[in-house]
Write an enzyme that holds these catalytic residues in place. Sequence first.
Site, short mmCIF file in Angstrom:
data_model
loop_
_atom_site.label_atom_id
_atom_site.label_comp_id
_atom_site.label_asym_id
_atom_site.label_seq_id
_atom_site.Cartn_x
_atom_site.Cartn_y
_atom_site.Cartn_z
CG HIS A 157 42.56 37.35 34.89
ND1 HIS A 157 42.58 37.17 36.25
CD2 HIS A 157 43.86 37.48 34.52
CE1 HIS A 157 43.84 37.21 36.69
NE2 HIS A 157 44.63 37.40 35.66
CG ASN A 190 37.55 41.78 39.76
OD1 ASN A 190 38.29 40.91 40.23
ND2 ASN A 190 37.24 42.86 40.40
N1 APR Z 1 37.45 45.96 49.75
C1 APR Z 1 38.75 45.80 49.40
N2 APR Z 1 39.38 44.61 49.44
C2 APR Z 1 38.68 43.54 49.83
C3 APR Z 1 37.33 43.62 50.21
C4 APR Z 1 36.71 44.90 50.16
N3 APR Z 1 35.43 45.08 50.50
N4 APR Z 1 36.91 42.37 50.55
C5 APR Z 1 37.94 41.54 50.39
N5 APR Z 1 39.03 42.24 49.96
C6 APR Z 1 40.37 41.74 49.65
C7 APR Z 1 40.81 40.52 50.42
O1 APR Z 1 41.38 40.90 51.67
C8 APR Z 1 41.86 39.91 49.47
O2 APR Z 1 43.15 40.47 49.72
O3 APR Z 1 40.36 41.32 48.31
C9 APR Z 1 41.38 40.34 48.10
C10 APR Z 1 40.82 39.23 47.24
O4 APR Z 1 41.83 38.33 46.93
P1 APR Z 1 41.62 37.12 45.90
O5 APR Z 1 40.28 36.45 46.18
O6 APR Z 1 42.84 36.31 45.91
O7 APR Z 1 41.40 37.86 44.51
P2 APR Z 1 42.43 38.40 43.45
O8 APR Z 1 43.65 38.98 44.07
O9 APR Z 1 41.61 39.25 42.55
O10 APR Z 1 42.82 37.08 42.67
C11 APR Z 1 43.43 37.23 41.42
O11 APR Z 1 43.28 34.86 40.99
O12 APR Z 1 41.68 33.31 41.54
C12 APR Z 1 42.35 33.93 40.49
O13 APR Z 1 41.73 34.52 38.30
C13 APR Z 1 41.36 34.68 39.65
O14 APR Z 1 41.31 37.00 39.00
C14 APR Z 1 41.57 36.12 40.07
C15 APR Z 1 43.02 36.15 40.47
#
Ligand code: APR
Length: 264
Positions: A121, A104
Amino acid sequence: MNGSLLKALELFEGARRVLVLTGAGMSAESGVPTFRDAQTGLWARYDPRELATPEAYRRNPSRVFGWYASRLMAVRRVSPHVGYDALARLGEMYPGALTVVTQNVDGLHTRAGTRDVIELHGSLEAFRCSGCRDPYPAAGVVQLVEGGGEIAPQPPECSKCGNFIRPGVVWFGEMLPEGVMERAWQAAREADVALVIGTSSMVYPAAELPAIVVGRGGRVIEINPEATPLSPSADLYWQAAAGEALPGLVEALQRRARSRKDGT
Ligand code: APR
């Protein structure tokens, strides 16, 4: 005590070093829009992949700069939720031995008081020159946005080399900031327990970190309301939201540590 909490306590038994890996789901409960959700209102017609690339910035610096400036303003309006506070307390239980690696860019771990945070990032607060890389204060960006009232202001120019200022985040196709991968990998190699929270475990290289912990004999606890590709291989897949699971986990760990201290 629920089964997941009991299992998590068992996995923490004897752990000396902890790695925490977080993604967009960690911020969701604080009201930070995920990458996709951020595409509302004025920005709805743009595909994030067309805003978060070096090519997009070259094509239209004002549009990309404006989007990041608006995300910075949005993030400054929210507060870290109870799950962040719990992780900060967990950090105090493991002084110098707990590292948070986050995908994040919102700075919420640091604002909640976690000391050792690796931002894979980059950060919405960290602007820099697109030419000489000289840092540029976020306060200047906020002033520009608040003063001008424009949606897409022209980015400021670097006082040293005259190039445009750009967001200090990692765009698609860019390398991670220097030294950051090495530090994160080192923390993973040393960890006895990895807590993987709110990430889809699909974006590399971050998604490799739990495997490194396992390769060195460490344990993996995943907290996520939705199963991910990591879930089947995790020692514990705890199906819960971060703000729901973390405070109870940290309280139980603190209670256990206190009662052991009193007993000796
Ligand atoms: N608590 C825990 N997990 C949660 C919650 C919550 N309240 N709400 C949603 N999630 C989970 C979702 O189920 C999903 O698996 O968080 C995850 C979010 O996934 P992504 O949106 O794909 O985020 P992330 O894995 O951080 O993406 C990585 O990709 O888009 C690029 O650069 C961007 O840093 C980002 C990277």
